[in-house]
Design an enzyme around this catalytic site. Structure first.
Site, mmCIF file in Angstrom:
data_model
loop_
_atom_site.group_PDB
_atom_site.id
_atom_site.type_symbol
_atom_site.label_atom_id
_atom_site.label_comp_id
_atom_site.label_asym_id
_atom_site.label_seq_id
_atom_site.Cartn_x
_atom_site.Cartn_y
_atom_site.Cartn_z
ATOM 1 N N TYR B 101 5.408 -0.713 -8.262
ATOM 2 C CA TYR B 101 4.739 -0.184 -7.139
ATOM 3 C C TYR B 101 3.220 0.937 -9.023
ATOM 4 O O TYR B 101 4.344 0.722 -9.803
ATOM 5 C CB TYR B 101 4.218 1.111 -7.316
ATOM 6 C CG TYR B 101 4.338 2.021 -6.844
ATOM 7 C CD1 TYR B 101 2.949 2.245 -5.903
ATOM 8 C CD2 TYR B 101 3.014 2.352 -7.526
ATOM 9 C CE1 TYR B 101 2.012 3.188 -5.380
ATOM 10 C CE2 TYR B 101 1.987 3.975 -7.250
ATOM 11 C CZ TYR B 101 1.810 3.491 -5.464
ATOM 12 O OH TYR B 101 0.450 4.541 -5.696
ATOM 13 N N GLU B 189 -4.539 -0.014 -5.417
ATOM 14 C CA GLU B 189 -2.942 0.546 -5.447
ATOM 15 C C GLU B 189 -2.108 -0.740 -4.858
ATOM 16 O O GLU B 189 -2.936 -1.680 -4.047
ATOM 17 C CB GLU B 189 -3.057 1.489 -4.642
ATOM 18 C CG GLU B 189 -1.335 1.452 -3.909
ATOM 19 C CD GLU B 189 -0.885 3.362 -2.449
ATOM 20 O OE1 GLU B 189 -0.287 4.002 -3.407
ATOM 21 O OE2 GLU B 189 -1.049 2.043 -2.272
#
Lengths: 291, 383
Positions: B101, B189
């Site tokens: 991530y 993101e």
């Protein structure tokens, strides 16, 4: 005394020759604020209702001794106008302008903070600051305020008016009301203002008006618990706001499990801060605490 | 503004962030064509702005153009949590060794930028933050200084990214930051960021949120926005300069200022009602805007009563009253409208409302009283 603005305030309005700037600048002057100058590049030598216009803020400061500025320019010039004021040595910059890009503000706010010479930036996207009976810089209607001992700090505009109105109706006046604005990157946050209220001998109590989004209220709660001796009463708008929907202000959005009104009220409560369920109740609690 | 995955990846690609090769399709045939063009195994992904599309069956593998056509046919038109799938992204499918991530966002509290990275990718990051906060490396970046390579190293080593992915990740992070700043985003993101079998680090998904205040310096924003479907009522509201969000209840709400409107929703709910919407007319609203606001609200036939809550600052209450009276004349409104006015020219506005002949127009003295009245009327109480 009061905070940020008062009888010593000498105001320069950036954008005084514009429609909004002249309307509110003159309203502030009518309230009693010492409006000493306006700035519009290229219009030096002109005047608005007797108030001299300068090309630059530096020139306005040199000629008039202005120490406070109000920014009323279009959003794309907003950050630049704030920086110009900071550069000219203005002590308190109050930016009313809405929709300044967040990254412009991130750079501007960090520039002002790292310079470390005590410049206060309020806003942008805020209703301004009023110290009732002394000075009004911004768009808060002066007639709903009364001088008194309660400080008020808020992320919202009209909601602030509602709470001020409820206080005034109960005969409770205000030392200073500060609208810090609804943007993601504000020049001043709750803690910056609470610090000033704590140090202000004319403020006995503070009303804090928050809303959903971010964790400014949670941080404020911690600050109150650790650093403040004066009582604080709070209100949080957006209890019923659904996650993921932006409620008008760029900052007012619940993302995931963070930023809910419930979490904020819990944090405030845990710090010993009483929280009103609606604006009326906030005023009632203030009244009760004053005895 | 939240971008679709395919839009986000298009933008990231401009900043040299590695993303899989892919094409957008709006029909099953287009999907087959895209699969043929890409060659080999592909993944067909529903383009919706809601999480959990994989679990809902919105992401499927296909090993041939024919199969891509089949799965695209299944996905297109699907309803995922209330979002209808209008487009699919057809991408070359690669092997995935690991999932990570990585994100950059505006940090409201610290008033700077925040980079975050975790070796636990592909899952809800908020869950990771709660259950295993140490698994997320964080680095704050001074907007005046920008990113330096050490920031990237801090993220990669801090998150415990495995050695074979480090080089790719350290090279990719500054590019992602450049995209964040270059796009005037409030969030970029990538979840998951993947390590492939041949040691490349690639953004397998992209969530990009743009700051609409910066639209004036980004001509692409308008184009990106045109792919978004706005519900009819919201479109009408926007056209008329109103800040409107549809909610599920039956009490229509109009107010001035976001905070006051939010607070009005809260007091309506506390009085036992369900708000039908959020509508902020903003500062300095005139009669026409108010009249339009009532038009937008009452275009929803589920609305049983309307509450107008105005605290005039720059907004003049006499103009508000004029707008409300005009709306009654113009729109043949059948629902009761409870009006509470305070602030600038409130006396005058209240007088105008009192003198208006319409019995469905109900003035109220206070915000709380007005909310109670509106809820009572929505529940069928007499005016």
């Amino acid at each position: 005394m009061s905070i940020l603005i008062g009888t010593d305030t000498k105001l320069v309005v950036q954008g005084l020759t514009g429609r909004e700037g002249s309307f509110h600048g003159k309203r502030n002057r009518d309230y009693g604020t010492d409006l000493v100058a306006g700035v519009t590049p290229g219009k030096s030598g002109e005047d608005v209702d007797g108030v001299p216009i300068f090309d630059t803020v530096a020139e306005a400061v040199a000629e008039t001794g202005a120490n406070t500025s109000m920014v009323f320019v279009p959003p794309r010039f907003g950050a630049d106008a704030i920086l110009e004021s900071a550069d000219a040595g203005i002590e308190v910059i109050i930016a009313i302008t809405e929709n300044i890009p967040a990254m412009d503000m991130a750079r501007t706010v960090n520039y002002i903070r790292t310079r470390g010479n005590g410049t206060s930036l309020i806003g942008p996207n805020c209703p301004g600051v009023i110290s009732p009976g002394k000075a009004n810089v911004g768009i808060i209607p002066g007639e709903i305020c009364e001088p008194g001992p309660v400080g008020l700090v808020s992320r919202s505009g009209t909601l602030t008016y509602q709470i001020v109105h409820e206080l005034t109706q109960r005969g409770i006046g205000q030392s200073t009301c500060v609208g810090i604005g609804g943007d993601p990157i504000p020049g001043s946050n709750f803690i910056d203002i609470l610090e000033k209220f704590e140090a202000d001998p004319d403020t006995d109590m503070v009303a804090l008006v928050g809303e959903i989004g971010g964790d400014a209220e949670e941080r404020a709660a911690e600050f109150v618990k650790e650093k403040m001796t004066k009582p604080v009463v709070a209100y949080i708008a957006g209890v019923t706001a659904p996650p993921g929907k932006r409620m008008g202000h760029a900052g007012a959005i619940i993302s995931g499990s963070k930023g809910t009104a419930e979490a904020k009220m819990e944090a405030l409560g845990a710090a010993g801060i009483r929280v009103g369920r609606n604006p009326t109740e906030v005023a009632e609690i203030v009244q009760e605490l004053r005895g | 503004m939240d971008l679709f995955e395919y839009q986000g990846k298009e933008q990231l690609r401009k900043f040299e962030v590695p993303v899989p090769e892919g094409r957008v399709a709006t029909t099953a045939d287009e999907a087959a064509e895209a699969a043929r063009g890409l060659g080999g195994r592909v993944v067909v992904k529903a383009q919706v702005q809601v999480g959990g599309r994989g679990k809902a069956g919105g992401i499927k593998l296909a090993s041939s153009p024919d199969e891509a056509k089949d799965v695209a046919g299944q996905i297109l038109g699907m309803d995922i949590k209330g979002h209808t799938v209008k487009r699919v992204l057809v991408e070359r499918a690669g092997d995935i060794v690991s999932e990570y991530y990585v994100a950059f966002l505006l940090d409201r509290s610290e008033r700077n930028y925040l980079g975050m990275m975790s070796a636990k990718g592909g899952v809800d990051i908020e869950e990771v933050a709660e259950t295993d906060p140490d698994a997320i490396a964080r680095v704050h970046i001074d907007p005046l200084l920008g990113i330096s390579d050490f920031h990237a190293r801090k993220l990669v080593f801090g998150a415990g990214i495995e050695p074979r992915a480090r080089k790719g990740a350290i090279a990719m992070i500054p590019k992602l930051y450049n995209a964040f700043v270059g796009l005037d985003a409030s969030l970029v993101e990538v979840n998951p960021l993947i390590l492939t079998g041949d040691d490349r680090v690639v953004a397998l998904d992209a969530k990009v949120t743009l700051d609409e205040s910066a639209e004036y310096r980004h001509p692409t924003f308008a184009e990106l926005k045109s792919a978004h479907e706005v519900p009819e009522q919201e479109r009408l509201a926007k056209e008329k300069g109103l800040n409107f969000i549809k909610l599920d209840g039956d009490v229509g709400i109009i107010g001035n200022g976001a905070g006051l409107v939010m607070s009005t929703l809260d007091v309506v709910k506390a009085a036992g009602g369900e708000p039908a919407n959020f509508l902020d007319v903003g500062g300095g609203a005139g009669a026409e805007l108010l009249s339009n606001a009532l038009e937008v609200i009452t275009s929803d036939k589920g609305v049983k009563a309307v509450l107008v809550n105005i605290f005039g600052g720059i907004t003049r209450c006499d103009l508000v009253a004029e707008g409300i009276i005009d709306a009654f004349d113009r729109l043949n409104m059948q629902v009761p409208v409870v009006v509470r006015l305070d602030g600038t020219n409130a006396e005058q506005g209240r007088k105008m409302l009192q003198e208006a002949p319409n019995e469905r127009l109900i003035p109220a003295e206070t915000m709380l009283g007005a909310a109670e009245k509106a809820v009572e009327l929505a529940h069928g109480g007499g005016a």
